[in-house]
Design an enzyme around this catalytic site. Structure first.
Site, PDB file in Angstrom:
ATOM      1  N   TRP A 156       1.112  -1.512   0.029  1.00 30.24           N
ATOM      2  CA  TRP A 156      -0.389   0.528   0.138  1.00 30.24           C
ATOM      3  C   TRP A 156       0.813   1.075   0.145  1.00 30.24           C
ATOM      4  O   TRP A 156       0.410   2.113  -0.622  1.00 30.24           O
ATOM      5  CB  TRP A 156      -1.246  -0.334   0.707  1.00 30.24           C
ATOM      6  CG  TRP A 156      -1.750   1.129   1.057  1.00 30.24           C
ATOM      7  CD1 TRP A 156      -2.180   1.440   1.894  1.00 30.24           C
ATOM      8  CD2 TRP A 156      -2.628   1.419   0.262  1.00 30.24           C
ATOM      9  NE1 TRP A 156      -3.791   2.139   1.692  1.00 30.24           N
ATOM     10  CE2 TRP A 156      -4.112   2.082   0.783  1.00 30.24           C
ATOM     11  CE3 TRP A 156      -2.954   1.014  -1.394  1.00 30.24           C
ATOM     12  CZ2 TRP A 156      -4.557   3.032  -0.727  1.00 30.24           C
ATOM     13  CZ3 TRP A 156      -4.274   1.645  -1.806  1.00 30.24           C
ATOM     14  CH2 TRP A 156      -4.727   2.691  -1.701  1.00 30.24           C
TER      15      TRP A 156
ATOM     16  N   LYS B 272      14.833  -0.658   4.605  1.00 26.91           N
ATOM     17  CA  LYS B 272      15.883  -2.398   3.989  1.00 26.91           C
ATOM     18  C   LYS B 272      16.531  -1.754   2.973  1.00 26.91           C
ATOM     19  O   LYS B 272      16.324  -1.503   1.959  1.00 26.91           O
ATOM     20  CB  LYS B 272      14.683  -3.519   3.521  1.00 26.91           C
ATOM     21  CG  LYS B 272      13.795  -4.237   4.157  1.00 26.91           C
ATOM     22  CD  LYS B 272      12.621  -5.410   3.802  1.00 26.91           C
ATOM     23  CE  LYS B 272      11.802  -5.385   5.040  1.00 26.91           C
ATOM     24  NZ  LYS B 272      10.865  -5.276   4.812  1.00 26.91           N
TER      25      LYS B 272
ATOM     26  N   LYS C 273      -3.915   0.092   9.604  1.00 24.76           N
ATOM     27  CA  LYS C 273      -5.458  -0.654   9.577  1.00 24.76           C
ATOM     28  C   LYS C 273      -4.825  -1.469  10.560  1.00 24.76           C
ATOM     29  O   LYS C 273      -3.975  -1.878  10.371  1.00 24.76           O
ATOM     30  CB  LYS C 273      -6.044  -0.838   8.797  1.00 24.76           C
ATOM     31  CG  LYS C 273      -6.222  -0.089   7.318  1.00 24.76           C
ATOM     32  CD  LYS C 273      -7.029  -0.690   6.435  1.00 24.76           C
ATOM     33  CE  LYS C 273      -7.648   0.257   5.311  1.00 24.76           C
ATOM     34  NZ  LYS C 273      -8.764  -0.799   4.202  1.00 24.76           N
TER      35      LYS C 273
ATOM     36  N   ALA D   6      -3.832  -2.697  -3.197  1.00 22.11           N
ATOM     37  CA  ALA D   6      -2.722  -1.854  -3.977  1.00 22.11           C
ATOM     38  C   ALA D   6      -3.157  -2.659  -4.620  1.00 22.11           C
ATOM     39  O   ALA D   6      -2.385  -1.248  -5.818  1.00 22.11           O
ATOM     40  CB  ALA D   6      -1.518  -2.293  -2.443  1.00 22.11           C
TER      41      ALA D   6
ATOM     42  N   LYS E  97     -12.842  -4.446  10.677  1.00 20.03           N
ATOM     43  CA  LYS E  97     -13.231  -4.871   9.582  1.00 20.03           C
ATOM     44  C   LYS E  97     -11.906  -6.842   8.874  1.00 20.03           C
ATOM     45  O   LYS E  97     -12.691  -7.351   9.155  1.00 20.03           O
ATOM     46  CB  LYS E  97     -13.344  -4.207   8.528  1.00 20.03           C
ATOM     47  CG  LYS E  97     -12.043  -3.697   7.819  1.00 20.03           C
ATOM     48  CD  LYS E  97     -11.350  -4.378   7.022  1.00 20.03           C
ATOM     49  CE  LYS E  97      -9.866  -3.055   6.551  1.00 20.03           C
ATOM     50  NZ  LYS E  97      -8.771  -3.555   5.892  1.00 20.03           N
TER      51      LYS E  97
ATOM     52  N   GLU F 131      -2.914  -8.121   9.693  1.00 21.20           N
ATOM     53  CA  GLU F 131      -3.309  -7.645  10.573  1.00 21.20           C
ATOM     54  C   GLU F 131      -3.886  -7.975  11.924  1.00 21.20           C
ATOM     55  O   GLU F 131      -4.708  -8.409  13.717  1.00 21.20           O
ATOM     56  CB  GLU F 131      -3.931  -6.244  10.825  1.00 21.20           C
ATOM     57  CG  GLU F 131      -3.031  -5.255  10.024  1.00 21.20           C
ATOM     58  CD  GLU F 131      -1.765  -4.431  10.874  1.00 21.20           C
ATOM     59  OE1 GLU F 131      -1.747  -5.089  12.479  1.00 21.20           O
ATOM     60  OE2 GLU F 131      -0.622  -3.499  10.735  1.00 21.20           O
TER      61      GLU F 131
END
Length: 338
Positions: A13, A34, A110, A145, A196, A286
């Site tokens: 994203w 990185k 999120k 994305a 969600k 997540e």
């Protein structure tokens, strides 16, 4: 007018939003921790681990130097995993102190902070005092994305109590395939965005078990009722949950093979162990941490969230998915709207 925007986090994203900002004629710096990823983005203009086959603009500059990314930026966009939001905010505030800058802060992550269960905007506001930043704006909604990368039509929300700041973010990102709406309800937008993911794990599990559309639609609908109950208990506007960051984000996360949380649930439904699922995914899921937060917050507020509790039992107590489904179906009859 061209503005410099720093994007913190070069995952799926973050890198695609950097591309949107670049296409909208901004100077975009993409920060990653990185070196190999920064080199790949700068030399090959690809990000194969996250968005295979996508070619990024040659004008996006990737760096591992936070000061270099932020120096002169009018806005800083957080798109890092929830578990490192506080750490990155702590690093950023030191850079802002050194540079004497006060940028607008945007976040498109999120979830909730593990342990404290705080919303991401709360964490950022705690770590970056207002003397070192402008408002914090939440950018959230039904978005993959991969689809934005293809320039598919996508609609999301910019939320801030100060609508002028939300409108600023709206103008930064909006174009002919990405439309941004504004909202003042930060609590509702962040709550919908976080919880969600929990329901998506459940819907994915139903799919993995072979259940049909009826069961999935029921779980999504009753799951939204739980999300709304919890959000309202913390001060959210109930109408937010029928908007893009509520039902919109829930639908896209629960019905798409792009969704990490749905894919994780699908594998659990097929009988894979949780540790194996996490290892196979190779990216942040997540909803696993957020489920724990949702369960504990529901206990604190004495809010009935049986679906969330069932998913929690599967993830954290090793309960069998089929047994939890049976328990949900055996609950006493209820009024639907109450």
């Amino acid at each position: 007018m061209t503005e410099k925007i720093a994007v913190l986090g070069a995952g799926s994203w973050g890198s695609i939003l950097a591309g949107v900002l670049d296409e909208n004629k901004n100077e975009v710096w993409l920060w990653t921790n990185k070196e190999s990823q920064a080199k790949e983005l700068n030399e090959n203009h690809t990000n194969e681990h996250y968005i295979p086959g996508h070619k990024y603009s040659e004008t996006i500059k990737a760096t591992t130097n936070l000061k270099e990314a932020v120096d002169g930026a009018s806005a800083v966009l957080f798109v890092v995993p929830t578990k490192v939001i506080r750490l990155v905010a702590q690093q950023l505030v030191e850079v802002l102190k050194e540079l004497g800058q006060k940028p607008l802060i945007i976040h498109a992550s999120k979830g909730l902070e593990l342990g404290s269960h705080k919303r991401i905007s709360e964490v950022i506001e705690e770590e970056i005092p207002s003397e070192y930043r402008k408002d914090v704006v939440v950018l959230s909604g039904p978005s993959h994305a991969e689809e934005v990368a293809r320039k598919d039509i996508t609609l999301i929300t910019a939320a801030c109590e100060n609508l002028d700041s939300a409108k600023k973010v709206q103008s930064l990102f909006m174009n002919d395939y990405l439309r941004i709406y504004t909202n003042k309800d930060v609590i509702g937008v962040e709550t919908g965005a976080a919880f969600k993911n929990v329901i998506a794990i459940g819907v994915g599990a139903l799919h993995g078990l072979g259940y049909g559309d009826d069961a999935k639609a029921a779980l999504m609908t009753r799951g939204l009722a739980e999300i709304s109950r919890l959000g309202v208990a913390f001060g959210a506007d109930p109408l937010t949950f029928i908007g893009l960051s509520g039902v919109g984000d829930l639908i896209v996360t629960c019905t798409s093979v792009h969704s990490r949380n749905w894919r994780a649930g699908n594998q659990l439904g097929k009988g894979k162990a949780l540790d194996e699922v996490i290892q196979d995914m190779g990216m942040v899921i997540e909803g696993i941490n957020t489920c724990k937060a949702a369960y504990e917050l529901a206990q604190q507020k004495n809010i009935e969230m049986p679906i969330t509790e069932a998913i929690y039992n599967v993830l954290y107590n090793g309960k069998d998915i089929k047994d939890e489904i049976s328990l949900l179906m055996q609950r006493e009859g209820k009024e639907e709207i109450k």
